[in-house]
Design an enzyme around this catalytic site. Structure first.
Site, PDB file in Angstrom:
ATOM      1  N   PHE A 154       0.829  -1.204   0.000  1.00 17.93           N
ATOM      2  CA  PHE A 154       0.000   0.000   0.000  1.00 17.93           C
ATOM      3  C   PHE A 154       0.866   1.257   0.000  1.00 17.93           C
ATOM      4  O   PHE A 154       0.669   2.178   0.788  1.00 17.93           O
ATOM      5  CB  PHE A 154      -0.945  -0.013   1.209  1.00 17.93           C
ATOM      6  CG  PHE A 154      -2.214   0.764   1.019  1.00 17.93           C
ATOM      7  CD1 PHE A 154      -3.099   0.466  -0.006  1.00 17.93           C
ATOM      8  CD2 PHE A 154      -2.553   1.794   1.891  1.00 17.93           C
ATOM      9  CE1 PHE A 154      -4.276   1.173  -0.172  1.00 17.93           C
ATOM     10  CE2 PHE A 154      -3.730   2.510   1.748  1.00 17.93           C
ATOM     11  CZ  PHE A 154      -4.593   2.205   0.715  1.00 17.93           C
ATOM     12  N   GLY A 155       1.820   1.277  -0.921  1.00 21.67           N
ATOM     13  CA  GLY A 155       2.635   2.466  -1.127  1.00 21.67           C
ATOM     14  C   GLY A 155       1.951   3.431  -2.075  1.00 21.67           C
ATOM     15  O   GLY A 155       0.731   3.435  -2.212  1.00 21.67           O
ATOM     16  N   ARG A 156       2.744   4.241  -2.756  1.00 17.54           N
ATOM     17  CA  ARG A 156       2.169   5.281  -3.622  1.00 17.54           C
ATOM     18  C   ARG A 156       1.261   4.691  -4.700  1.00 17.54           C
ATOM     19  O   ARG A 156       0.157   5.186  -4.939  1.00 17.54           O
ATOM     20  CB  ARG A 156       3.295   6.088  -4.279  1.00 17.54           C
ATOM     21  CG  ARG A 156       4.123   6.938  -3.320  1.00 17.54           C
ATOM     22  CD  ARG A 156       5.131   7.786  -4.091  1.00 17.54           C
ATOM     23  NE  ARG A 156       5.910   6.970  -5.016  1.00 17.54           N
ATOM     24  CZ  ARG A 156       7.054   6.386  -4.700  1.00 17.54           C
ATOM     25  NH1 ARG A 156       7.535   6.488  -3.470  1.00 17.54           N
ATOM     26  NH2 ARG A 156       7.716   5.666  -5.586  1.00 17.54           N
ATOM     27  N   ILE A 157       1.725   3.635  -5.372  1.00 19.66           N
ATOM     28  CA  ILE A 157       0.940   3.059  -6.471  1.00 19.66           C
ATOM     29  C   ILE A 157      -0.269   2.317  -5.939  1.00 19.66           C
ATOM     30  O   ILE A 157      -1.388   2.452  -6.462  1.00 19.66           O
ATOM     31  CB  ILE A 157       1.832   2.148  -7.338  1.00 19.66           C
ATOM     32  CG1 ILE A 157       2.923   2.987  -8.024  1.00 19.66           C
ATOM     33  CG2 ILE A 157       0.991   1.413  -8.384  1.00 19.66           C
ATOM     34  CD1 ILE A 157       3.992   2.157  -8.719  1.00 19.66           C
ATOM     35  N   SER A 176      -0.107  -4.416   4.095  1.00 21.52           N
ATOM     36  CA  SER A 176       1.213  -3.848   3.856  1.00 21.52           C
ATOM     37  C   SER A 176       2.061  -4.096   5.081  1.00 21.52           C
ATOM     38  O   SER A 176       1.586  -4.607   6.103  1.00 21.52           O
ATOM     39  CB  SER A 176       1.082  -2.347   3.552  1.00 21.52           C
ATOM     40  OG  SER A 176       2.225  -1.872   2.867  1.00 21.52           O
ATOM     41  N   ARG A 238       6.799  -6.324  -9.944  1.00 20.37           N
ATOM     42  CA  ARG A 238       8.093  -6.843 -10.377  1.00 20.37           C
ATOM     43  C   ARG A 238       8.007  -8.354 -10.521  1.00 20.37           C
ATOM     44  O   ARG A 238       7.324  -9.032  -9.755  1.00 20.37           O
ATOM     45  CB  ARG A 238       9.187  -6.511  -9.355  1.00 20.37           C
ATOM     46  CG  ARG A 238       9.814  -5.118  -9.503  1.00 20.37           C
ATOM     47  CD  ARG A 238      10.674  -5.014 -10.757  1.00 20.37           C
ATOM     48  NE  ARG A 238      11.370  -3.743 -10.844  1.00 20.37           N
ATOM     49  CZ  ARG A 238      10.875  -2.663 -11.444  1.00 20.37           C
ATOM     50  NH1 ARG A 238       9.663  -2.699 -11.984  1.00 20.37           N
ATOM     51  NH2 ARG A 238      11.588  -1.553 -11.519  1.00 20.37           N
ATOM     52  N   GLU A 267      12.390 -12.315 -16.878  1.00 14.93           N
ATOM     53  CA  GLU A 267      12.010 -11.644 -18.125  1.00 14.93           C
ATOM     54  C   GLU A 267      13.260 -11.139 -18.861  1.00 14.93           C
ATOM     55  O   GLU A 267      14.257 -10.801 -18.231  1.00 14.93           O
ATOM     56  CB  GLU A 267      11.035 -10.492 -17.846  1.00 14.93           C
ATOM     57  CG  GLU A 267      11.551  -9.396 -16.939  1.00 14.93           C
ATOM     58  CD  GLU A 267      10.470  -8.363 -16.633  1.00 14.93           C
ATOM     59  OE1 GLU A 267      10.739  -7.183 -16.879  1.00 14.93           O
ATOM     60  OE2 GLU A 267       9.378  -8.723 -16.137  1.00 14.93           O
ATOM     61  N   HIS A 285       5.989  -5.661 -19.685  1.00 14.27           N
ATOM     62  CA  HIS A 285       6.546  -4.713 -18.724  1.00 14.27           C
ATOM     63  C   HIS A 285       6.366  -3.270 -19.206  1.00 14.27           C
ATOM     64  O   HIS A 285       7.328  -2.507 -19.339  1.00 14.27           O
ATOM     65  CB  HIS A 285       8.030  -5.010 -18.480  1.00 14.27           C
ATOM     66  CG  HIS A 285       8.515  -4.525 -17.138  1.00 14.27           C
ATOM     67  ND1 HIS A 285       9.444  -5.185 -16.390  1.00 14.27           N
ATOM     68  CD2 HIS A 285       8.199  -3.408 -16.422  1.00 14.27           C
ATOM     69  CE1 HIS A 285       9.687  -4.524 -15.270  1.00 14.27           C
ATOM     70  NE2 HIS A 285       8.943  -3.436 -15.264  1.00 14.27           N
TER      71      HIS A 285
END
Length: 320
Positions: A154-157, A176, A238, A267, A285
Site C-alpha cells: 500500500f505504497g504510492r501506487i 502492507s 516486479r 524476463e 513490462h
C-alpha cells in the site's frame, strides 16, 4: 574537459540535450542491450551513467569502473543495483519515484478489466474469424463493480489503485508492512487486514510490492491455495514477487479464474505455459509506458545525474 557519461539505452533527444550541457555524452541510441562485459567496458572511463532495469550494477562491474561516481536508474525499482556495493565504491545510486505512479495505477486497472472481462481472449476470437454471432453465454466474465479488491502493498501506487476503485463501488482491502494513517485509509476508502484475510476475501488481488529478498515469491503455492476460488491475480509490480510456476498450477487447477501479468520471473523469458492460457493477459513490462511518463522518468534520471556530478546531492539518492 566535460566529464564523460554513458546512456545505456535509447533515450529522448531533449534529455540528451540536457545532459550535453554538462557532460560528454556517449549514448546507445541504437538501443542494443549490453551484456555485463560490454557494460563494464563501456563504463570503464565514465563518471556517471543513465541506466535501466536491464543493467546490473554490482561489485564485479564496479571493480572495473574506478572513475564511476553515479548510476541513475530510469525506473522506480532498483533491484538491478547492489546498493551496498555502490556505497562501498563511493558511487551514488538514484531512481525515479513518483512520476510513474498514476500511469502504473491506470495500467493496473487496464489489466484488471481486461482479465475480468476476458477482453484479450474475445478480441482474438473475433480477429480469427470464429465469431458467428451473439449468444447468451458468450465469454462470460467477472463483474468488477461491487467486487472486493485486495491490494498487497500500500505504497504510492497501491494507494492510487485504491482511489480508482471508488468508481466501481468496490470494497477495498489492503495489507502492507505497516498500516496506513487513518486519513489515508479514509481517502482511499480502504481497510487494513491481515495477509491471510486479504487472500481469502479478495475477488481481485493486485500486487504492488518492490522486489527484494523479503518479497521474493511473496505469492507462491501456499498463498495461492488461500485465495478465493474463482479470483483473479494481477501483477504489475516486479517479476519474482509472484512464483510464476505456482501461478501456472493454480490457473490450470481452476483455483484462479485468471491473471493479468505485466512482469515475469527471468524476463524477457517467461514460463511458456502462460502463452497457451486463454485466461491470462500478458503484457511486456509496459505499466509505466505512456509517452509523457516515460519521458518524465528519463528527464528525472538525467536531472539526478546532473545533480550527482555537479553538487553531489541528487534529489532521489538511494544510498545516502
Amino acid at each position: 574537459m566535460k566529464p564523460k557519461v554513458l546512456v545505456t539505452r535509447e533515450i529522448f533527444d531533449d534529455v540528451l540535450e540536457l545532459l550535453a550541457q554538462y557532460f560528454q555524452v556517449i549514448s546507445n541510441q541504437s538501443d542494443t542491450p549490453m551484456d555485463s562485459e560490454t557494460l563494464a567496458a563501456a563504463l570503464s572511463d565514465k563518471k556517471g551513467a543513465l541506466i535501466t532495469l536491464t543493467d546490473r550494477v554490482d561489485s564485479k562491474l564496479l571493480s572495473r569502473c574506478p572513475d564511476l561516481k553515479a548510476v541513475c536508474n530510469i525506473a522506480v525499482g532498483f533491484n538491478n543495483i547492489d546498493l551496498t556495493a555502490c556505497s562501498r565504491a563511493g558511487v551514488m545510486a538514484t531512481n525515479t519515484p513518483g512520476v510513474l505512479d498514476d500511469s502504473t495505477a491506470d495500467f493496473t486497472w487496464a489489466l484488471i478489466l481486461a482479465t475480468a472481462r476476458r477482453v484479450v481472449e474475445s478480441d482474438a476470437h473475433l480477429r480469427s474469424g470464429q465469431w458467428k454471432g451473439w449468444y447468451l453465454k458468450q465469454f462470460l466474465g467477472m463483474d468488477v463493480h461491487h467486487a472486493t479488491l485486495g491490494i498487497l502493498g500500500f505504497g504510492r501506487i497501491g494507494r492510487k489503485v485504491a482511489r480508482r476503485a471508488s468508481g466501481f463501488d468496490m470494497t477495498v482491502l489492503y495489507h502492507s508492512t505497516r498500516q496506513a494513517d487513518p486519513d489515508v485509509e479514509r481517502a482511499c476508502n480502504a481497510t487494513f487486514v491481515k495477509k491471510d484475510e486479504l487472500l481469502a476475501r479478495s475477488d481481485i488481488l493486485t500486487v504492488h510490492v518492490p522486489y527484494a529478498s523479503s518479497t521474493h515469491h511473496i505469492i507462491s503455492s501456499p498463498e495461492l491455495a488461500m485465495m478465493k476460488p474463482g479470483s483473479v491475480l494481477i501483477n504489475a509490480a516486479r517479476g519474482g514477487v509472484v512464483d510464476d510456476t505456482a501461478l501456472v498450477e493454480a490457473l490450470k487447477s481452476g483455483r484462479l479464474a485468471g491473471a493479468g501479468l505485466d512482469v515475469f520471473e527471468n524476463e524477457p523469458v517467461l514460463n511458456p505455459a502462460f502463452i497457451a492460457m486463454k485466461n491470462v493477459v500478458l503484457t511486456p513490462h509496459i505499466a509505466s509506458s505512456s509517452a509523457a511518463t516515460r519521458h518524465a522518468m528519463a528527464m528525472l534520471a538525467a536531472r539526478n545525474l546532473v545533480a550527482a556530478l555537479t553538487t553531489g546531492k541528487p534529489p532521489n539518492l538511494l544510498n545516502p
